[in-house]
Scaffold this motif. Structure first.
Motif, short mmCIF file in Angstrom:
data_model
loop_
_atom_site.label_atom_id
_atom_site.label_comp_id
_atom_site.label_asym_id
_atom_site.label_seq_id
_atom_site.Cartn_x
_atom_site.Cartn_y
_atom_site.Cartn_z
N GLN A 80 -3.26 -17.40 -8.94
CA GLN A 80 -2.79 -16.01 -9.04
C GLN A 80 -1.32 -15.89 -9.43
OE1 GLN A 80 -4.00 -14.58 -5.09
NE2 GLN A 80 -5.53 -13.31 -6.12
N CYS A 81 -0.59 -16.99 -9.40
CA CYS A 81 0.85 -16.94 -9.67
C CYS A 81 1.11 -16.63 -11.15
CB CYS A 81 1.51 -18.26 -9.29
SG CYS A 81 3.30 -18.27 -9.58
N GLN A 82 1.86 -15.56 -11.41
CA GLN A 82 2.20 -15.19 -12.78
C GLN A 82 3.60 -15.64 -13.18
OE1 GLN A 82 1.36 -11.14 -13.87
NE2 GLN A 82 -0.32 -10.96 -12.42
N ALA A 83 4.45 -15.90 -12.17
CA ALA A 83 5.82 -16.33 -12.43
C ALA A 83 6.40 -16.78 -11.09
CB ALA A 83 6.66 -15.21 -13.03
N PHE A 84 7.54 -17.46 -11.17
CA PHE A 84 8.25 -17.76 -9.95
C PHE A 84 9.74 -17.51 -10.16
CE2 PHE A 84 8.45 -21.86 -12.13
CZ PHE A 84 9.75 -22.31 -11.88
N SER A 85 10.39 -17.13 -9.05
CA SER A 85 11.83 -16.89 -9.06
C SER A 85 12.49 -18.00 -8.29
CB SER A 85 12.16 -15.53 -8.42
OG SER A 85 13.55 -15.37 -8.27
N TYR A 86 13.54 -18.57 -8.88
CA TYR A 86 14.26 -19.64 -8.21
C TYR A 86 15.73 -19.28 -8.16
CZ TYR A 86 15.54 -24.32 -6.65
OH TYR A 86 16.00 -25.39 -5.92
N MET A 101 -0.49 -10.56 -23.75
CA MET A 101 -1.19 -10.84 -25.01
C MET A 101 -1.99 -12.13 -24.89
SD MET A 101 1.71 -9.76 -27.84
CE MET A 101 2.95 -10.89 -27.22
N PHE A 102 -2.44 -12.44 -23.67
CA PHE A 102 -3.19 -13.66 -23.42
C PHE A 102 -4.13 -13.44 -22.25
CE2 PHE A 102 0.86 -13.78 -21.23
CZ PHE A 102 0.50 -14.06 -19.92
N SER A 103 -5.10 -14.28 -22.10
CA SER A 103 -6.05 -14.18 -20.99
C SER A 103 -5.44 -14.78 -19.73
CB SER A 103 -7.36 -14.92 -21.34
OG SER A 103 -7.93 -14.37 -22.52
N ALA A 104 -6.02 -14.43 -18.59
CA ALA A 104 -5.50 -14.93 -17.32
C ALA A 104 -5.51 -16.45 -17.29
CB ALA A 104 -6.34 -14.38 -16.16
N ILE A 105 -4.45 -17.03 -16.72
CA ILE A 105 -4.33 -18.49 -16.64
C ILE A 105 -4.81 -18.92 -15.27
CG2 ILE A 105 -2.73 -20.43 -16.78
CD1 ILE A 105 -0.86 -18.61 -18.38
N CYS A 106 -5.98 -19.52 -15.21
CA CYS A 106 -6.53 -19.86 -13.90
C CYS A 106 -7.22 -21.22 -13.91
CB CYS A 106 -7.51 -18.79 -13.45
SG CYS A 106 -7.60 -18.60 -11.66
N SER A 107 -7.06 -21.96 -14.98
CA SER A 107 -7.70 -23.28 -15.06
C SER A 107 -6.62 -24.35 -15.01
CB SER A 107 -8.49 -23.41 -16.36
OG SER A 107 -8.93 -24.73 -16.54
N HIS A 108 -6.80 -25.33 -14.13
CA HIS A 108 -5.81 -26.39 -14.01
C HIS A 108 -5.73 -27.24 -15.28
CE1 HIS A 108 -5.01 -25.46 -9.88
NE2 HIS A 108 -6.27 -25.62 -9.53
N SER A 109 -6.80 -27.20 -16.05
CA SER A 109 -6.80 -27.98 -17.30
C SER A 109 -6.12 -27.24 -18.44
CB SER A 109 -8.24 -28.32 -17.69
OG SER A 109 -8.98 -27.12 -17.94
N GLN A 110 -5.87 -25.96 -18.24
CA GLN A 110 -5.25 -25.15 -19.30
C GLN A 110 -3.78 -25.50 -19.42
OE1 GLN A 110 -5.84 -20.99 -18.76
NE2 GLN A 110 -4.98 -20.41 -20.75
N TYR A 164 10.40 -18.08 -4.84
CA TYR A 164 9.49 -16.96 -4.65
C TYR A 164 8.41 -17.04 -5.73
CZ TYR A 164 13.61 -14.97 -2.26
OH TYR A 164 14.71 -14.75 -1.46
N THR A 165 7.16 -17.15 -5.34
CA THR A 165 6.07 -17.12 -6.32
C THR A 165 5.51 -15.71 -6.39
OG1 THR A 165 4.50 -17.85 -4.61
CG2 THR A 165 5.46 -19.54 -6.04
N LYS A 166 5.28 -15.21 -7.61
CA LYS A 166 4.92 -13.82 -7.84
C LYS A 166 3.47 -13.71 -8.31
CE LYS A 166 9.26 -12.33 -7.35
NZ LYS A 166 9.71 -11.31 -6.40
N VAL A 167 2.70 -12.84 -7.63
CA VAL A 167 1.33 -12.60 -8.05
C VAL A 167 1.22 -11.35 -8.92
CG1 VAL A 167 0.29 -13.80 -6.10
CG2 VAL A 167 0.83 -11.38 -5.91
#
Length: 808
Positions: A344-350, A298-307, A359-362
């Protein structure tokens, strides 16, 4: 597997099978279709039936004016189809027919005369098609030689290993056998040049990759089918001819959420306790009517370091695959930073399991939640997405409507057919092939039995096997079997146990349950579930009685009484027997926690509930009893706190959620008692006051001695009655395991299947050391080595259990 040769052969096999069905219309024999004869869709009696009435071949109605030419089980309550000729192109209900032509070809034509399906058997000497008693459909020439339909094999993956695979619109991925283990750890092999799988008439499945399992109703006279169902699981079904119903007697994937693709992209499979799908925070269903399409953000892709972003923690959740990076020995903050800096990372598993693993997930596919999964998923979401700190995934009902995602066997196509039809062929042709494989092998042994005893006698024997597996007894039957409950074997909190002999001469143990129990219908349903659980290290339940106020359970009789009577007495167990008890008990609990049809917590693991058979093989008793009781009933003898003082995990008293780790704690006490030979559950009394438990003192003193590297620590920890006759390697491992099991922090306790693997590893180390003895007389023989290694292979295969329906 995709070659034209295989495509032609496979198509021919099934076409020939169908041609057999037509001989009825023009022959006195109802299972034969002669050359030049036809079967018409308009005549309901125009069909072939095998001589023993097991299989029927004809036109099967699937909708308004839509028919398939099929083979099905005659006696199933709802027609259970094992094969269809024209799966993707049904024919009209008027004028359609299938004919065995003069040139030897079997042809299915629609009402307009167009050919919908045909065999490639023209220009042959085919005289008839015959439906055999084993379900095989064959074409025969004038010499009665079977010309086609050799289905005693089917094709596996390219490495000759049988697998289950999800083939969806977005991804394809293998999910069985256990993808976290290699071929050999899964008990399979790819060192084979053949691809043969056989389901015999006793209900045992064997394949050339060493897959080996038995139906729970193992025995003759029972019709079975191995089917890959719509939910992606492979199940073995047994048919009860009296009811016409199919009963599941084995399934491949015990934890349903481990099947890939159930909840689609971004979706998470959860247990509530039934299997449901859920969307993570910030996501919603892509199609409210179809979970296979998953969840959309329900959101746009997160790809800006300032976001501005935030990470939301999902406890005990994992998404399989699509790791853009994998790092060990890394801190949580460093892992979080890796995902934050990756567009591209959408989540990470620790995961914390001895070392920090990141584990970083794309992509987020094949999500599932398990209370025993040691890590968490951290979703990357915009700061604007509101979410609570405590995320609860309740899920919604799983709906499988998609015709675009099909579960299938193997990596590549069996028949080389493309597109949507190829995926459907996997489903139906696999079921057909397995069913026909079984029938081909049945024919020889079945025919010999028929000649000696007759068909009816064999069928009756098969159902006697079923009835002996699990049945409902009357109170008077059990009263007579126990001679009015004369010989009491023991008594516990749940009731007294009596020895008895059934009418079929089986010696049994009958438990009269005390206290308040569920209403009769609920009790029967629950005890039937427990009765399906079967493992060599679990006491087998043969049946039950539920009449009025009487609640009784009937178990197999175990000769050598309970562990406490052979460990804490003068007639103590030797070391070999103690290690066998430690391993067998661990295997039984691992099966309950990880592999059985339901996920079971025992809640009262102690020496009194571990019985020993004639070979001193342990069998765990009294599992699943709490499920039968009315724990909220005012007169119930069960409270929320279960178990026995000294063996109970701390979380019982702390009112924490109960997981399988309570059994791990209790097992830790038992295994340390096996080493020390005394009741560690007792309290140490000084000056007339209880100071601490023997367990607390043993763990504290042993830890101190190990840390200070005292050479004699093991002699002090091991039962002095053994006079030093024990394996130091095994004793050290058992003490290490026991201490880790009784950790107050349950997250630090191991799982039961990892315990089995650790014990087996210590056994293998001991074998290796014995082999390099300087004194050759002390070296073992190769036969003894093989036997020991074969025992080491029998370990639990699933490392991460999932919370299916829970029995406490």
């Amino acid at each position: 597997m995709r070659s034209q040769r295989l495509t032609s052969q496979s198509s021919t096999l099934f076409l020939v099978a169908i041609s057999l069905c037509f001989s009825l219309s023009s022959s006195r024999n109802p299972n034969i279709l002669q050359r030049g004869s036809s079967l018409s869709v308009e005549d309901d009696s125009d069909m072939l039936t095998s001589a023993d009435n097991t299989f029927t071949c004809g036109f099967y109605n699937v909708g308004e004016n839509a028919y398939y030419f099929s083979i099905w089980f005659t006696n199933s309550k709802e027609k259970t189809v094992v094969w269809m000729a024209n799966r993707d192109k049904p024919v009209n209900g008027k004028g359609s027919r299938v004919s065995l032509l003069r040139d030897g070809a079997l042809v299915l034509k629609d009402v307009d005369g167009s050919t919908t399906w045909e065999t490639n058997t023209s220009s042959t000497d085919v005289q008839k098609a015959e439906l055999l008693d084993n379900g095989n459909l064959v074409l025969k020439d004038s010499t009665e030689e079977i010309m086609l339909l050799d289905i005693s094999f089917f094709f596996f993956d390219t490495d000759n290993v049988l697998r289950l695979m999800y083939d969806g619109p977005d991804i394809s991925s293998v999910y069985w056998p256990n993808i976290d283990l290699n071929v050999f750890q899964n008990g399979r092999t790819n060192y084979n040049s053949t691809k043969i799988a056989v389901l015999d008439d006793m209900g045992r499945f064997l394949s050339s990759d060493r897959l080996d399992f038995n139906a729970s109703d193992w025995g003759f006279g029972i019709k079975r089918r191995l089917t890959i169902d719509y939910d992606g699981n492979l199940r073995l079904y047994s048919l009860n001819n009296r009811t016409g119903l199919w009963i599941i007697s084995w399934k491949a994937v015990m934890q349903h959420c481990l099947v890939h693709g159930l909840c689609g992209r971004n979706g998470i499979c959860v247990y509530t306790p039934e299997t449901k799908c859920s969307c993570p925070p910030g996501y919603e269903m892509a199609d409210p009517s179809n979970w296979s399409k998953g969840c959309k953000p329900m959101f746009s892709a997160i790809c800006s370091h300032s976001q501005q972003v935030r990470f939301v923690k999902l406890q005990h959740v994992d998404f399989y695959g699509f790791d853009s990076s994998y790092t060990t020995e890394i801190s949580f903050d460093s892992c979080k930073k890796k995902c934050l800096e990756d567009c591209q990372c959408q989540a990470f598993s620790y995961r914390l399991s001895g070392e920090g693993r990141c584990y970083t997930k794309v992509e987020l596919f094949n999500g599932y939640q398990s209370p025993n999964f040691s890590g968490n998923i951290y979703l990357k979401l915009p700061l604007s997405i509101e979410s609570s700190e405590d995320i609860i995934l309740n899920g919604t009902n799983y709906i499988c409507n998609s015709s675009e995602s099909i579960m299938k066997i193997g990596i590549s196509s069996m028949y080389g057919i493309g597109g949507k039809r190829m995926r459907w062929v996997y489903l139906y042709s696999f079921a057909s092939a397995i069913g026909l494989i079984e029938m081909l092998l049945i024919v020889s042994s079945w025919w010999l039995l028929i000649r000696r005893r007759g068909v009816q006698a064999v069928v009756e024997e098969g159902y006697r096997v079923i009835s002996r597996q699990f049945m409902k007894f009357t109170y008077m039957e059990l009263k007579k079997a126990t001679k009015n409950f004369k010989e009491e074997l023991g008594k516990g909190a749940s009731g007294a146990v009596f020895k008895g002999v059934l009418a079929d001469e089986r010696v049994v143990a009958v438990k009269k349950l005390g206290g308040a129990y569920q209403m009769e219908e609920v009790f029967q349903a629950e005890v039937s579930t427990i009765g399906k659980i079967n493992h060599m290290n679990l006491v087998r339940m043969w049946g039950f009685c539920s009449e009025s106020r009487h609640r009784l359970l009937v178990y197999e009789y175990v000769e050598n009484k309970s562990l406490d009577k052979l460990l804490f007495t003068e007639n103590f167990l030797g070391w070999k027997e103690r290690f066998k008890v430690a391993v067998g008990t661990a295997k039984g609990l691992a099966y309950l926690h990880h592999e059985c049809l339901e996920w079971v917590i025992h809640c009262d693991v102690k020496p009194e509930n571990i019985l020993l058979d004639g070979e001193f093989e342990p069998k765990i008793s009294d599992f699943g009893l709490a499920k039968l009781s009315q724990r909220g009933h005012k007169n119930s003898e069960f409270s929320r706190i279960r178990g026995t003082k000294g063996y109970m995990a701390p979380e019982w008293a702390l009112n924490l959620p109960i997981t399988a780790k309570v059994d791990v704690y209790s097992y830790g006490v038992v295994i340390l008692e096996l080493v020390k030979g005394i009741r560690l559950s007792n309290w140490v009394v000084e000056d007339g006051e209880e100071q601490e438990t023997e367990l607390t003192r043993f763990v504290r003193v042993t830890k101190r001695k190990i840390q200070s590297e005292e050479a004699a620590w093991m002699e002090d920890a091991v039962d002095t009655r053994l006079n030093g006759e024990f394996s130091k390697i095994q004793a050290a491992k058992m003490v290490e395991i026991g201490i880790s099991c009784v950790e107050e922090d349950r997250s630090k306790r191991p799982t039961m299947d990892s315990i089995v693997q650790a014990l087996m590893a210590s056994k293998m180390v001991e074998i290796g050391i014995s082999c390099v003895e300087e004194d050759r007389n002390k070296r073992p023989t190769m036969d003894s080595i093989v036997q020991a290694l074969m025992a080491c292979e029998d370990v639990s295969r699933i490392r991460t259990p999932d919370n299916l329906s829970v029995i406490i």
